[in-house]
Design an enzyme around this catalytic site. Structure first.
Site, PDB file in Angstrom:
ATOM      1  N   HIS A  35       0.873  -1.178   0.000  1.00 31.64           N
ATOM      2  CA  HIS A  35       0.000   0.000   0.000  1.00 31.64           C
ATOM      3  C   HIS A  35       0.903   1.219   0.000  1.00 31.64           C
ATOM      4  O   HIS A  35       1.709   1.397   0.916  1.00 31.64           O
ATOM      5  CB  HIS A  35      -0.919   0.001   1.224  1.00 31.64           C
ATOM      6  CG  HIS A  35      -1.845   1.182   1.224  1.00 31.64           C
ATOM      7  ND1 HIS A  35      -3.096   1.147   0.659  1.00 31.64           N
ATOM      8  CD2 HIS A  35      -1.669   2.450   1.679  1.00 31.64           C
ATOM      9  CE1 HIS A  35      -3.662   2.329   0.782  1.00 31.64           C
ATOM     10  NE2 HIS A  35      -2.817   3.137   1.402  1.00 31.64           N
ATOM     11  N   CYS A  36       0.782   2.067  -1.011  1.00 32.69           N
ATOM     12  CA  CYS A  36       1.680   3.224  -1.135  1.00 32.69           C
ATOM     13  C   CYS A  36       0.964   4.493  -0.677  1.00 32.69           C
ATOM     14  O   CYS A  36      -0.013   4.906  -1.305  1.00 32.69           O
ATOM     15  CB  CYS A  36       2.140   3.372  -2.587  1.00 32.69           C
ATOM     16  SG  CYS A  36       3.201   4.803  -2.810  1.00 32.69           S
TER      17      CYS A  36
END
Ligand SMILES: [Zn+2]
Ligand SMILES: [Zn+2]
Length: 362
Positions: free
Chosen positions: A186-187
């Site tokens: 998850h960025c």
């Protein structure tokens, strides 16, 4: 924690004097009826204490995880604004401070402006696609189960958190609260998961951002040299012909150029590490999550004198094409998603070197 409890239990047993066991086990001993319930009560009390400590640690970890999830949700939009703000500031400096004040002819200025615009457009396009695209959502579990029963396939795995089908390489993202196909991570910088459907946009964004920063650093290096070092030093190094020109720059332009140079150089350094890591992942066909597991498996195999190879690793060329599509590397069409062919596959099944692994098509 349970190991500590067991060791304490063992210590208590070993601390008992020789013969104490026999004494307690003797039916004629009057101590038997008192000492055994007493020891049992202590053990039970110890166990309750440890269980209570474990429960508190569990609830504390849950609370920390919830706080991190909420923080990620709040920080995501702010980081997107910060990224767009930095890109806008550097672009403004490049086109209003650096290019007009260059000691070069109009043709050079136009050429450099065009190159800057192309790199910027590609970086922004891939950033938007990475942030706004669906990273890959698995099908509904009930639908997948029905189709598996109809086609006599093995029963699919189910995610108990989002009640969706959980194919091979899919993971549940706690921030997005859903499963993502071939999830990488998850960025927070794109406020989205990086998965099967948007991984190439994420990689291309890093590539074009790196190229943009490198280009800006090259163009600004002459400005930066004269601003960072006093004119006297520059004079001694034989570049004094720029001295009069740079005196005419306003203080505001000077500070803009210095700040932009430092920002772009720092981003370049950060992307050298992050981009290099993802280049390695692409060429070895691993996600960031798989890389962590594979490290442990590789270590275990090494201990046993064996060699572990990632089962999805099909060789560099095929690994590359699994992310960027079937376009050849030399043609560089893969760099332009509007022209490149989409990668094959649906994100559910992946070719593998090994046979007999559930969910993998060989
Ligand atoms: Zn899930
Ligand atoms: Zn996510």
């Amino acid at each position: 924690m349970s190991a500590g409890w067991h060791s304490r239990k063992a210590e208590n047993a070993s601390a008992a004097p020789p013969g104490a066991t026999e004494q307690m086990s003797s039916p004629s001993s009057p101590r038997k009826t008192h000492s055994r319930p007493c020891c049992t009560a202590i053990l039970v009390a110890n166990r309750r204490t440890w269980m209570s400590v474990l429960r508190r640690i569990d609830s504390g970890l849950d609370m920390v995880e919830s706080c991190v999830t909420v923080a990620m949700k709040l920080v995501g939009p702010l980081l997107i604004l910060a990224a767009l703000g930095l890109i806008s500031f550097c672009t403004y400096t490049f086109f209003t401070d650096a290019i007009p004040n260059m000691d070069a002819g109009p043709l050079t200025k136009v050429s450099e402006s065009c190159v800057g615009l192309v790199l910027l457009a590609n970086a922004l396009y891939n950033y938007a696609k990475a942030a706004l695209s669906d990273p890959g959502t698995p099908p509904n579990f009930d639908d997948a189960l029905d189709s598996a029963v109809e086609s006599d396939m093995p029963k699919p795995r189910k995610c108990l958190k989002c009640n969706r089908c959980k194919p091979t390489r899919a993971h549940h993202c706690r921030v997005c609260r859903r499963c993502v196909l071939k999830m990488d991570h998850h960025c927070p910088w794109i406020n989205n998961c990086v998965g099967f459907a948007n991984y190439r946009y994420f990689c291309l964004f890093m590539l074009f951002l790196y190229a943009s920063c490198a280009f800006v650093v090259c163009v600004l290096s002459v400005h930066f040299w004269h601003l960072a070092f006093p004119p006297v030093v520059a004079l001694g190094l034989g570049v004094h012909r720029h001295h009069d020109h740079y005196v005419r720059l306003s203080m505001q332009s000077e500070s803009h150029i210095l700040t932009t140079f430092v920002i772009c150089f720092s981003v370049m350094l950060a992307l050298s590490m992050l981009g290099g890591f993802h280049m390695y992942l692409v060429l070895t066909n691993q996600t960031t999550i798989e890389f962590q597991f594979n490290m442990g498996r590789r270590r275990e195999a090494r201990k046993n004198g064996e060699f572990y190879r990632n089962p999805f690793d099909l060789g560099r060329r095929r690994n590359f094409q699994e992310v960027f599509g079937p376009s050849p590397f030399i043609g560089f069409r893969w760099m332009l998603p509007c022209l490149a062919q989409r990668p094959a596959g649906n994100g559910m099944d992946f070719p593998s070197l090994r046979a007999g692994i559930a969910g993998i098509v060989v």
